[in-house]
Design an enzyme around this catalytic site. Structure first.
Site, PDB file in Angstrom:
ATOM      1  N   THR A 184     -26.746  10.009 -12.867  1.00 40.90           N
ATOM      2  CA  THR A 184     -25.717  10.955 -12.447  1.00 40.90           C
ATOM      3  C   THR A 184     -24.550  11.015 -13.439  1.00 40.90           C
ATOM      4  OG1 THR A 184     -24.000  11.261 -10.767  1.00 40.90           O
ATOM      5  CG2 THR A 184     -24.857   9.054 -10.985  1.00 40.90           C
ATOM      6  N   ASP A 185     -23.847  12.143 -13.432  1.00 36.87           N
ATOM      7  CA  ASP A 185     -22.640  12.269 -14.268  1.00 36.87           C
ATOM      8  C   ASP A 185     -21.556  11.283 -13.842  1.00 36.87           C
ATOM      9  OD1 ASP A 185     -21.939  13.487 -11.848  1.00 36.87           O
ATOM     10  OD2 ASP A 185     -21.367  15.412 -12.725  1.00 36.87           O
ATOM     11  N   GLU A 186     -21.664  10.765 -12.611  1.00 35.89           N
ATOM     12  CA  GLU A 186     -20.588   9.903 -12.101  1.00 35.89           C
ATOM     13  C   GLU A 186     -20.477   8.584 -12.862  1.00 35.89           C
ATOM     14  OE1 GLU A 186     -19.863   9.668  -7.992  1.00 35.89           O
ATOM     15  OE2 GLU A 186     -20.671  11.655  -7.572  1.00 35.89           O
ATOM     16  N   TYR A 207     -20.766   3.459  -5.395  1.00 35.34           N
ATOM     17  CA  TYR A 207     -21.990   4.221  -5.679  1.00 35.34           C
ATOM     18  C   TYR A 207     -22.200   4.349  -7.183  1.00 35.34           C
ATOM     19  CZ  TYR A 207     -24.698   8.414  -6.819  1.00 35.34           C
ATOM     20  OH  TYR A 207     -25.575   9.296  -7.405  1.00 35.34           O
ATOM     21  N   LYS A 211     -25.129   2.894  -9.786  1.00 36.43           N
ATOM     22  CA  LYS A 211     -25.984   3.746 -10.627  1.00 36.43           C
ATOM     23  C   LYS A 211     -25.815   3.348 -12.103  1.00 36.43           C
ATOM     24  CE  LYS A 211     -28.213   6.926  -9.633  1.00 36.43           C
ATOM     25  NZ  LYS A 211     -29.651   7.030  -9.212  1.00 36.43           N
TER      26      LYS A 211
HETATM   27  P1  NAD Z   1     -30.801  11.622  -1.037  1.00 38.92           P
HETATM   28  O1  NAD Z   1     -29.848  10.654  -0.415  1.00 38.92           O
HETATM   29  O2  NAD Z   1     -30.936  12.982  -0.452  1.00 38.92           O
HETATM   30  O3  NAD Z   1     -32.267  10.976  -1.051  1.00 38.92           O
HETATM   31  C1  NAD Z   1     -32.495   9.647  -1.361  1.00 38.92           C
HETATM   32  C2  NAD Z   1     -33.912   9.296  -0.921  1.00 38.92           C
HETATM   33  O4  NAD Z   1     -34.182   7.945  -1.317  1.00 38.92           O
HETATM   34  C3  NAD Z   1     -34.139   9.362   0.586  1.00 38.92           C
HETATM   35  O5  NAD Z   1     -35.351  10.007   0.881  1.00 38.92           O
HETATM   36  C4  NAD Z   1     -34.202   7.898   1.009  1.00 38.92           C
HETATM   37  O6  NAD Z   1     -35.001   7.676   2.173  1.00 38.92           O
HETATM   38  C5  NAD Z   1     -34.794   7.252  -0.226  1.00 38.92           C
HETATM   39  N1  NAD Z   1     -34.481   5.830  -0.353  1.00 38.92           N
HETATM   40  C6  NAD Z   1     -33.270   5.230  -0.204  1.00 38.92           C
HETATM   41  N2  NAD Z   1     -33.391   3.913  -0.387  1.00 38.92           N
HETATM   42  C7  NAD Z   1     -34.690   3.662  -0.682  1.00 38.92           C
HETATM   43  C8  NAD Z   1     -35.429   2.488  -0.996  1.00 38.92           C
HETATM   44  N3  NAD Z   1     -34.838   1.281  -1.030  1.00 38.92           N
HETATM   45  N4  NAD Z   1     -36.743   2.602  -1.261  1.00 38.92           N
HETATM   46  C9  NAD Z   1     -37.359   3.811  -1.203  1.00 38.92           C
HETATM   47  N5  NAD Z   1     -36.715   4.946  -0.902  1.00 38.92           N
HETATM   48  C10 NAD Z   1     -35.389   4.882  -0.653  1.00 38.92           C
HETATM   49  O7  NAD Z   1     -30.404  11.687  -2.567  1.00 38.92           O
HETATM   50  P2  NAD Z   1     -30.450  12.915  -3.589  1.00 38.92           P
HETATM   51  O8  NAD Z   1     -29.197  13.671  -3.492  1.00 38.92           O
HETATM   52  O9  NAD Z   1     -31.745  13.596  -3.450  1.00 38.92           O
HETATM   53  O10 NAD Z   1     -30.405  12.125  -4.969  1.00 38.92           O
HETATM   54  C11 NAD Z   1     -31.616  11.660  -5.568  1.00 38.92           C
HETATM   55  C12 NAD Z   1     -31.264  10.909  -6.842  1.00 38.92           C
HETATM   56  O11 NAD Z   1     -30.576  11.795  -7.729  1.00 38.92           O
HETATM   57  C13 NAD Z   1     -30.344   9.714  -6.629  1.00 38.92           C
HETATM   58  O12 NAD Z   1     -30.770   8.683  -7.465  1.00 38.92           O
HETATM   59  C14 NAD Z   1     -28.960  10.216  -7.051  1.00 38.92           C
HETATM   60  O13 NAD Z   1     -28.182   9.179  -7.557  1.00 38.92           O
HETATM   61  C15 NAD Z   1     -29.336  11.213  -8.135  1.00 38.92           C
HETATM   62  N6  NAD Z   1     -28.399  12.334  -8.328  1.00 38.92           N
HETATM   63  C16 NAD Z   1     -28.031  13.108  -7.260  1.00 38.92           C
HETATM   64  C17 NAD Z   1     -27.178  14.206  -7.482  1.00 38.92           C
HETATM   65  C18 NAD Z   1     -26.761  15.108  -6.350  1.00 38.92           C
HETATM   66  O14 NAD Z   1     -25.946  16.013  -6.571  1.00 38.92           O
HETATM   67  N7  NAD Z   1     -27.275  14.956  -5.148  1.00 38.92           N
HETATM   68  C19 NAD Z   1     -26.703  14.475  -8.773  1.00 38.92           C
HETATM   69  C20 NAD Z   1     -27.112  13.653  -9.834  1.00 38.92           C
HETATM   70  C21 NAD Z   1     -27.972  12.593  -9.597  1.00 38.92           C
HETATM   71  O1  TDX Z   2     -16.056  16.404   3.486  1.00 31.16           O
HETATM   72  C1  TDX Z   2     -15.906  16.422   2.236  1.00 31.16           C
HETATM   73  N1  TDX Z   2     -14.776  16.978   1.713  1.00 31.16           N
HETATM   74  C2  TDX Z   2     -14.503  17.023   0.385  1.00 31.16           C
HETATM   75  O2  TDX Z   2     -13.457  17.520  -0.049  1.00 31.16           O
HETATM   76  C3  TDX Z   2     -16.875  15.886   1.321  1.00 31.16           C
HETATM   77  C4  TDX Z   2     -18.146  15.264   1.832  1.00 31.16           C
HETATM   78  C5  TDX Z   2     -16.606  15.942  -0.021  1.00 31.16           C
HETATM   79  N2  TDX Z   2     -15.448  16.470  -0.496  1.00 31.16           N
HETATM   80  C6  TDX Z   2     -15.198  16.521  -1.942  1.00 31.16           C
HETATM   81  C7  TDX Z   2     -15.419  15.233  -2.696  1.00 31.16           C
HETATM   82  C8  TDX Z   2     -15.903  15.715  -4.049  1.00 31.16           C
HETATM   83  O3  TDX Z   2     -14.795  16.027  -4.869  1.00 31.16           O
HETATM   84  O4  TDX Z   2     -16.161  17.427  -2.463  1.00 31.16           O
HETATM   85  C9  TDX Z   2     -16.654  16.999  -3.732  1.00 31.16           C
HETATM   86  C10 TDX Z   2     -18.161  16.802  -3.632  1.00 31.16           C
HETATM   87  O5  TDX Z   2     -18.380  15.703  -2.769  1.00 31.16           O
HETATM   88  P1  TDX Z   2     -19.859  15.156  -2.438  1.00 31.16           P
HETATM   89  O6  TDX Z   2     -20.677  16.298  -1.928  1.00 31.16           O
HETATM   90  O7  TDX Z   2     -19.709  13.945  -1.597  1.00 31.16           O
HETATM   91  O8  TDX Z   2     -20.412  14.835  -3.888  1.00 31.16           O
HETATM   92  P2  TDX Z   2     -19.853  13.861  -5.054  1.00 31.16           P
HETATM   93  O9  TDX Z   2     -18.997  12.796  -4.532  1.00 31.16           O
HETATM   94  O10 TDX Z   2     -19.296  14.751  -6.130  1.00 31.16           O
HETATM   95  O11 TDX Z   2     -21.246  13.201  -5.537  1.00 31.16           O
HETATM   96  C11 TDX Z   2     -22.449  14.026  -5.679  1.00 31.16           C
HETATM   97  O12 TDX Z   2     -22.695  14.350  -7.018  1.00 31.16           O
HETATM   98  C12 TDX Z   2     -23.120  13.337  -7.873  1.00 31.16           C
HETATM   99  C13 TDX Z   2     -23.666  13.316  -5.069  1.00 31.16           C
HETATM  100  O13 TDX Z   2     -23.379  12.924  -3.745  1.00 31.16           O
HETATM  101  C14 TDX Z   2     -24.060  12.134  -5.897  1.00 31.16           C
HETATM  102  O14 TDX Z   2     -25.259  11.552  -5.372  1.00 31.16           O
HETATM  103  C15 TDX Z   2     -24.302  12.569  -7.308  1.00 31.16           C
HETATM  104  O15 TDX Z   2     -24.548  11.460  -8.109  1.00 31.16           O
END
Ligand code: NAD
Ligand code: TDX
Length: 393
Positions: A184-186, A207, A211
């Site tokens: 992730t970019d984070e 988190y 990562k």
């Molecule tokens: P999500 O929370 O929707 O899904 C995570 C999945 O992993 C779930 O199905 C959960 O059951 C499974 N899981 C959790 N712990 C586990 C374990 N110990 N063993 C097996 N399975 C397990 O997450 P997402 O948003 O789909 O993100 C997927 C990946 O992409 C993550 O690694 C996250 O860090 C990365 N990522 C997410 C975003 C975003 O915007 N959502 C952006 C950049 C990177």
């Molecule tokens: O209720 C809310 N109100 C609010 O203002 C929530 C849930 C979030 N926010 C803000 C926090 C962030 O600035 O919105 C922005 C986005 O929040 P999230 O959806 O929680 O995402 P973020 O914290 O940016 O992280 C996401 O992007 C990077 C994913 O959850 C991560 O898994 C990924 O790595």
């Protein structure tokens, strides 16, 4: 009622995206172990790969935490090229049995058990929500760090055995196996400029710290053992199947219920949004053309403040801006993420193809069309989390 209004406003975009899906080059059949495939990005990725690559096999290992949902994959559950295994990536025995092929043999998953041993790992499995990591970091350490190490170690044992490969000799030789860590970019922290793959790592939440630790383990396994690892770092995704704890699905579903939309702090934190299918396209390309040992940033250069984003969303949904409710800020809240994507663009020829407006509309329509999906989540354990997180904020 809402639906009809929305359809008028969005000029007929349906929940099934109407964008063309570009073809990528098919180089060789692959046997994928996708972890966390029942979550948001993982399930989109599995759908994408099943459609794009008619000869790739997929095993989905998912623990089914609160964020994992097999409904996301219902339409392909009987596909002969796909199988689901409920399990934890931190479970050494299970992961070892998958890599050795013993698991497939013992469970009669296929007559030709050896074929399913993974030659590719795509590690999505993670605890992924920043707010939850602030409440309790422990599961983030277990899954994101320990789980990744268990997968890396199994890949090392089964792919390399006692030997290591020299990564400087000819990286093409390492192509048969790839361990793709979805990061992730984070991990870079907050910025006023743009982060390249060379930027220092500076995570600010439990988190992102977990990562980052996983990314560093990947680096160590490449440097020490020459395990062919690639790390991708993507910006914020939007799209179908996202759990409604994250900003966009939370806002869409609250708006549909005419409930307030909580905005943290002043709402001026900036995120760079990418449609989930663009992320999947990039991962597919990285699997086929990426170089072992490399890191690739993935983003679409669509920066929005949270407030801009929610204003636009409410406009698309024909809902009043008065639903916005400012609440206490997230501790350690990163102000802005922004990625430089020159490397993946130049070296692999990847470009995002989905506009922010189109992606937002397609996402809203998906939640409109899948009301029972999100209502089921919101009425279960998630209700308790929501109450804990927002009721006294
Ligand atoms: P999500 O929370 O929707 O899904 C995570 C999945 O992993 C779930 O199905 C959960 O059951 C499974 N899981 C959790 N712990 C586990 C374990 N110990 N063993 C097996 N399975 C397990 O997450 P997402 O948003 O789909 O993100 C997927 C990946 O992409 C993550 O690694 C996250 O860090 C990365 N990522 C997410 C975003 C975003 O915007 N959502 C952006 C950049 C990177
Ligand atoms: O209720 C809310 N109100 C609010 O203002 C929530 C849930 C979030 N926010 C803000 C926090 C962030 O600035 O919105 C922005 C986005 O929040 P999230 O959806 O929680 O995402 P973020 O914290 O940016 O992280 C996401 O992007 C990077 C994913 O959850 C991560 O898994 C990924 O790595």
């Amino acid at each position: 009622m809402v639906r009809r209004d929305l359809r008028t406003k969005t000029q007929g975009l349906s929940s099934k995206t109407q964008y063309p899906i570009p073809k990528t080059q098919n180089l060789r059949p692959k046997t994928l172990l996708v972890t966390g495939g029942a979550g948001f990005i993982g399930s989109n990725f599995i759908h994408y790969i099943i459609t794009e690559h008619s000869d790739w096999e997929i095993t989905n290992l998912d623990k089914l935490t609160y964020a994992g949902n097999l409904e996301n994959l219902q339409d392909i559950e009987n596909n002969p090229r796909y199988r689901f295994i409920k399990g934890d990536i931190a479970d050494r025995k299970l992961v070892g049995a998958l890599f050795s092929g013993e698991y497939f043999a013992a469970n009669s998953l296929t007559p030709n058990t050896q074929d399913l041993r993974p030659n590719i790992v795509v590690n999505f499995a993670a605890e992924s929500h920043v707010d939850r990591s602030i409440l309790d970091a422990s599961p983030f350490i277990e899954t994101n760090i320990k789980g990744t190490q268990v997968l890396l170690e199994a890949a090392r044992t089964h792919w390399l055995g006692s030997k290591t490969q020299d990564p400087t000799s000819n990286t093409q030789d390492l192509r048969p196996n790839i361990f793709l860590q979805v990061s992730t970019d984070e991990v870079y922290g907050s910025t006023e400029g743009k982060f390249s793959e060379e930027s220092p790592l500076s995570p600010n939440s439990p988190y992102s710290a977990s990562k980052t630790a996983a990314d560093l383990l990947c680096h160590a396994y490449w440097k020490t053992y020459h395990l062919p690892v690639i790390v991708t770092r993507c910006s914020n995704n939007l799209g179908p199947f996202q759990f409604p704890e994250k900003l966009i699905p939370l806002a869409i579903t609250n708006a549909l219920e005419n409930k307030p939309i909580p905005i943290y702090g002043d709402g001026l934190n900036v995120r760079d949004w990418i449609y989930v299918l663009d992320h999947c396209r990039a991962l597919d390309l990285v699997l086929q053309k990426g170089k072992p040992g490399e890191i690739y940033n993935i983003a679409a250069n669509q920066e929005k403040t949270n407030l801009e984003l929610i204003h636009r969303l409410l406009d698309v949904m024909d809902k009043p801006q008065s639903l916005i409710k400012f609440v206490a800020d997230r501790p350690g809240h990163d102000r802005r993420y922004a990625l430089d994507i020159t490397k993946i663009t130049r070296e692999l020829g990847w470009q995002p193809i989905y506009s922010f407006g189109g992606a937002l509309t397609a996402t809203v329509n998906w939640y409109l069309d899948h009301e029972s999906w999100w209502r089921q989540i919101k009425s279960g354990d998630y209700a308790k989390y929501y109450d804990r997180m927002y009721s006294h904020r």
